[in-house]
Design a protein around this motif. Structure first.
Motif, PDB file in Angstrom:
ATOM      1  N   ILE A 172      12.501  75.197 -85.553  1.00  8.99           N
ATOM      2  CA  ILE A 172      13.959  75.818 -85.934  1.00  8.99           C
ATOM      3  C   ILE A 172      13.687  76.636 -87.027  1.00  8.99           C
ATOM      4  CG2 ILE A 172      16.219  75.055 -86.210  1.00  8.99           C
ATOM      5  CD1 ILE A 172      15.527  72.753 -84.171  1.00  8.99           C
ATOM      6  N   ALA A 173      13.132  76.155 -88.200  1.00  6.86           N
ATOM      7  CA  ALA A 173      12.899  76.794 -89.205  1.00  6.86           C
ATOM      8  C   ALA A 173      12.337  78.399 -89.059  1.00  6.86           C
ATOM      9  CB  ALA A 173      12.143  76.261 -90.379  1.00  6.86           C
TER      10      ALA A 173
ATOM     11  N   MET B 292       3.868  76.223 -89.576  1.00  9.14           N
ATOM     12  CA  MET B 292       4.411  77.289 -89.112  1.00  9.14           C
ATOM     13  C   MET B 292       3.339  78.440 -89.210  1.00  9.14           C
ATOM     14  SD  MET B 292       8.069  78.631 -90.694  1.00  9.14           S
ATOM     15  CE  MET B 292       8.781  77.165 -91.002  1.00  9.14           C
ATOM     16  N   SER B 293       2.523  78.669 -90.277  1.00  8.14           N
ATOM     17  CA  SER B 293       1.613  79.719 -90.313  1.00  8.14           C
ATOM     18  C   SER B 293       0.826  79.759 -89.211  1.00  8.14           C
ATOM     19  CB  SER B 293       0.855  79.358 -91.587  1.00  8.14           C
ATOM     20  OG  SER B 293      -0.175  80.388 -91.563  1.00  8.14           O
ATOM     21  N   SER B 294       0.207  78.516 -88.563  1.00 11.72           N
ATOM     22  CA  SER B 294      -0.639  78.477 -87.422  1.00 11.72           C
ATOM     23  C   SER B 294       0.205  78.980 -86.115  1.00 11.72           C
ATOM     24  CB  SER B 294      -1.410  77.192 -87.099  1.00 11.72           C
ATOM     25  OG  SER B 294      -0.655  76.052 -87.917  1.00 11.72           O
ATOM     26  N   GLN B 295       1.524  78.521 -86.232  1.00 11.85           N
ATOM     27  CA  GLN B 295       2.342  78.908 -84.880  1.00 11.85           C
ATOM     28  C   GLN B 295       2.479  80.134 -85.002  1.00 11.85           C
ATOM     29  OE1 GLN B 295       4.931  75.836 -83.060  1.00 11.85           O
ATOM     30  NE2 GLN B 295       6.103  76.392 -84.694  1.00 11.85           N
TER      31      GLN B 295
ATOM     32  N   MET C 225      23.919  71.520 -81.920  1.00  7.44           N
ATOM     33  CA  MET C 225      22.988  72.708 -81.461  1.00  7.44           C
ATOM     34  C   MET C 225      21.855  72.378 -81.153  1.00  7.44           C
ATOM     35  SD  MET C 225      22.288  75.654 -84.354  1.00  7.44           S
ATOM     36  CE  MET C 225      23.854  76.457 -84.662  1.00  7.44           C
ATOM     37  N   HIS C 226      21.738  72.189 -79.689  1.00  9.40           N
ATOM     38  CA  HIS C 226      20.350  71.414 -79.046  1.00  9.40           C
ATOM     39  C   HIS C 226      19.349  72.472 -78.596  1.00  9.40           C
ATOM     40  CE1 HIS C 226      18.937  69.109 -75.451  1.00  9.40           C
ATOM     41  NE2 HIS C 226      18.289  68.546 -76.652  1.00  9.40           N
ATOM     42  N   PHE C 227      18.499  72.417 -79.496  1.00  9.58           N
ATOM     43  CA  PHE C 227      17.329  73.284 -78.893  1.00  9.58           C
ATOM     44  C   PHE C 227      16.469  72.536 -78.035  1.00  9.58           C
ATOM     45  CE2 PHE C 227      18.603  75.240 -83.000  1.00  9.58           C
ATOM     46  CZ  PHE C 227      18.061  76.649 -83.004  1.00  9.58           C
ATOM     47  N   TRP C 228      15.601  73.165 -77.414  1.00 12.17           N
ATOM     48  CA  TRP C 228      14.621  72.286 -76.574  1.00 12.17           C
ATOM     49  C   TRP C 228      13.309  72.606 -76.917  1.00 12.17           C
ATOM     50  CZ3 TRP C 228      15.424  70.635 -71.237  1.00 12.17           C
ATOM     51  CH2 TRP C 228      16.879  70.057 -70.962  1.00 12.17           C
ATOM     52  N   ASN C 229      12.446  71.756 -76.812  1.00 14.11           N
ATOM     53  CA  ASN C 229      11.065  71.672 -77.096  1.00 14.11           C
ATOM     54  C   ASN C 229      10.116  72.341 -76.174  1.00 14.11           C
ATOM     55  OD1 ASN C 229       9.082  70.892 -78.799  1.00 14.11           O
ATOM     56  ND2 ASN C 229       8.567  68.788 -77.774  1.00 14.11           N
ATOM     57  N   PRO C 230       9.154  73.134 -76.533  1.00 15.16           N
ATOM     58  CA  PRO C 230       8.968  73.685 -77.817  1.00 15.16           C
ATOM     59  C   PRO C 230      10.006  74.721 -78.339  1.00 15.16           C
ATOM     60  CG  PRO C 230       7.282  74.562 -76.317  1.00 15.16           C
ATOM     61  CD  PRO C 230       7.978  73.686 -75.763  1.00 15.16           C
ATOM     62  N   ALA C 231      10.758  74.737 -79.536  1.00 10.86           N
ATOM     63  CA  ALA C 231      11.945  75.345 -79.799  1.00 10.86           C
ATOM     64  C   ALA C 231      11.710  76.995 -79.709  1.00 10.86           C
ATOM     65  CB  ALA C 231      12.643  74.813 -81.017  1.00 10.86           C
ATOM     66  N   VAL C 232      10.232  77.263 -80.227  1.00 10.40           N
ATOM     67  CA  VAL C 232      10.147  78.499 -80.354  1.00 10.40           C
ATOM     68  C   VAL C 232       9.670  79.281 -79.179  1.00 10.40           C
ATOM     69  CG1 VAL C 232       9.019  78.556 -82.912  1.00 10.40           C
ATOM     70  CG2 VAL C 232       7.743  78.159 -80.861  1.00 10.40           C
TER      71      VAL C 232
ATOM     72  N   GLY D 258      17.607  85.657 -81.348  1.00 12.53           N
ATOM     73  CA  GLY D 258      16.675  85.744 -80.291  1.00 12.53           C
ATOM     74  C   GLY D 258      16.871  84.811 -79.214  1.00 12.53           C
ATOM     75  N   LYS D 259      17.895  83.812 -79.483  1.00 13.37           N
ATOM     76  CA  LYS D 259      17.731  82.755 -78.578  1.00 13.37           C
ATOM     77  C   LYS D 259      18.802  83.053 -77.314  1.00 13.37           C
ATOM     78  CE  LYS D 259      15.359  79.855 -79.303  1.00 13.37           C
ATOM     79  NZ  LYS D 259      13.794  79.871 -78.892  1.00 13.37           N
ATOM     80  N   ALA D 260      18.969  82.170 -76.353  1.00 16.90           N
ATOM     81  CA  ALA D 260      19.612  82.264 -75.464  1.00 16.90           C
ATOM     82  C   ALA D 260      20.733  81.119 -75.384  1.00 16.90           C
ATOM     83  CB  ALA D 260      19.101  82.518 -73.950  1.00 16.90           C
ATOM     84  N   PRO D 261      21.871  81.239 -76.569  1.00 14.77           N
ATOM     85  CA  PRO D 261      22.709  80.135 -76.509  1.00 14.77           C
ATOM     86  C   PRO D 261      23.771  79.970 -75.264  1.00 14.77           C
ATOM     87  CG  PRO D 261      23.437  82.009 -77.747  1.00 14.77           C
ATOM     88  CD  PRO D 261      22.036  82.404 -77.073  1.00 14.77           C
ATOM     89  N   ALA D 262      24.112  78.763 -75.142  1.00 13.46           N
ATOM     90  CA  ALA D 262      25.115  78.726 -73.951  1.00 13.46           C
ATOM     91  C   ALA D 262      26.105  77.678 -74.606  1.00 13.46           C
ATOM     92  CB  ALA D 262      24.477  77.702 -72.954  1.00 13.46           C
TER      93      ALA D 262
END
Ligand SMILES: NC(=O)c1ccc[n+]([C@@H]2O[C@H](COP(=O)([O-])OP(=O)(O)OC[C@H]3O[C@@H](n4cnc5c(N)ncnc54)[C@H](O)[C@@H]3O)[C@@H](O)[C@H]2O)c1
Length: 319
Positions: free
Chosen positions: A22-23, A49-52, A143-150, A179-183
């Motif tokens: 999320i960061a 984050m760097s490896s992601q 604010m519910h993100f889904w895994n993997p959030a990225v 860049g997310k698809a919020p609902a």
């Protein structure tokens, strides 16, 4: 407050599994992100984050020169004043335990500005109950993100009866801008939107297994090879309009009374849990899994999500 005013975001529990992704999302969206952690020296968020980001670059999902800009936007601190006093939005990503969430929100309110938005990343807990300890309840949203959030586009934005409309809208717009698809979930209901839909399907799938209608792999394959195959392009309401509302009503008049509507979890599921058959972790759940098969399942999922992300990016560019 407008989403453009949300420039500084703090993530509490930002070194956890969800927090790091999320960061990355907010920093990639041009926001300054502070990760509030309990132990800065043990926090590996920047390395994770760097490896992601390297993986994103390898897959052609990120231009190489953007990596340093994203990482430069990350600040890590254990200090409550530093973490909270300049935040426009604080995202809570601590464990799914109500006492820990309450303690976190109390701390947030002690140091944050009165106009700072408080977002909880809870998967299932009631946002209204989380907000009980907050004085200015109108600033609280889910604010519910889904895994993997990225990689998963959806983020459900949940309002309570007290949530201020500007807070709700600005949070929604912020996610879209990143860049997310919020609902928008207009009521604070258990499971919000997508988990209600997901587990309505699981309930019927597990019921069919209990009734001996088909085995687990057959049921999974039926989903993957039928409506699951087309569902990214055709979900229920568009589908109902495509086949006609008359046909949809006809099918529902016939089918609904035969669908499982019980509140008890599946007896096979309970039996597996009693026997300690956890699934991938123990080599057996609904099916048997070698370590290689379990690893292959995860790799295939990841590859599929990367391909879907590339497809979604292309669609957005063309739109
Ligand atoms: N894991 C998922 O698939 C998933 C998906 C969507 C939402 N969520 C939600 O996200 C939130 C975080 O879950 P996660 O899976 O990232 O958990 P996690 O255990 O990986 O991360 C939790 C973070 O909180 C910190 N923490 C632990 N105890 C704390 C305390 N007492 N006070 C302050 N910080 C503390 C940890 O150090 C860690 O950084 C939960 O509400 C969870 O329901 C999880």
């Amino acid at each position: 407050m407008k989403h453009q005013d949300i420039k500084n975001i703090t993530i509490v529990g930002g070194s956890g599994m969800m927090g790091v992704g999320i960061a990355q999302i907010f920093a990639s969206g041009g926001r300054n992100v502070t990760i509030k952690t309990r132990n800065v020296s043990k926090c590996s968020a920047v390395e994770d984050m760097s490896s992601q980001l390297d993986m994103f670059i390898q897959e052609g999902l990120l231009e190489e020169h953007r990596k340093s800009d994203i990482l430069d936007r990350i600040n890590i601190t254990a200090d409550a004043i530093e973490a909270y006093e300049n935040a426009d939005l604080i995202f809570e990503s601590v464990p799914e335990v109500m006492d820990i969430k309450h303690a976190t929100f109390k701390e947030m309110e002690q140091y944050a500005r009165p106009d700072c938005i408080f977002a909880s990343g809870t998967s299932v807990k009631s946002i209204t109950e989380i907000a009980e300890v907050v004085e200015k309840k109108e600033r609280v949203i889910g604010m519910h993100f889904w895994n993997p959030a990225v990689l998963i586009p959806l983020v459900e934005v949940i309002r309570t009866e007290d949530t201020n409309e500007d807070v709700f809208q600005a949070s929604f717009d912020l996610l879209e801008d990143c860049g997310k698809a919020p609902a928008k979930c207009m009521k604070d209901v258990p499971g919000f939107l997508a988990n209600r839909l997901q587990h309505a399907l699981w309930r019927e799938a597990f019921y069919m297994l209990d009734e001996g209608i088909a085995d687990p792999k057959t049921i999974d394959d039926c989903i993957k090879n039928s409506f699951g195959f087309r569902v990214p392009q055709l979900a229920p309401f568009e589908n109902a309009d495509m086949v006609s509302t008359e046909l949809s009503l006809n099918i529902h008049n016939y089918m609904f009374e035969h669908l499982y509507s019980g509140t008890e979890p599946s007896s096979k599921l309970k039996e597996l849990v009693e026997e300690g058959k956890s699934g991938f972790a123990t080599g057996e759940g609904f099916q048997k899994w070698t370590q290689e098969q379990a690893a292959e399942s995860k790799t295939n999922l990841f590859k599929y999500l990367i391909d879907q992300t590339k497809y979604r990016r292309k669609q957005l560019e063309e739109a």
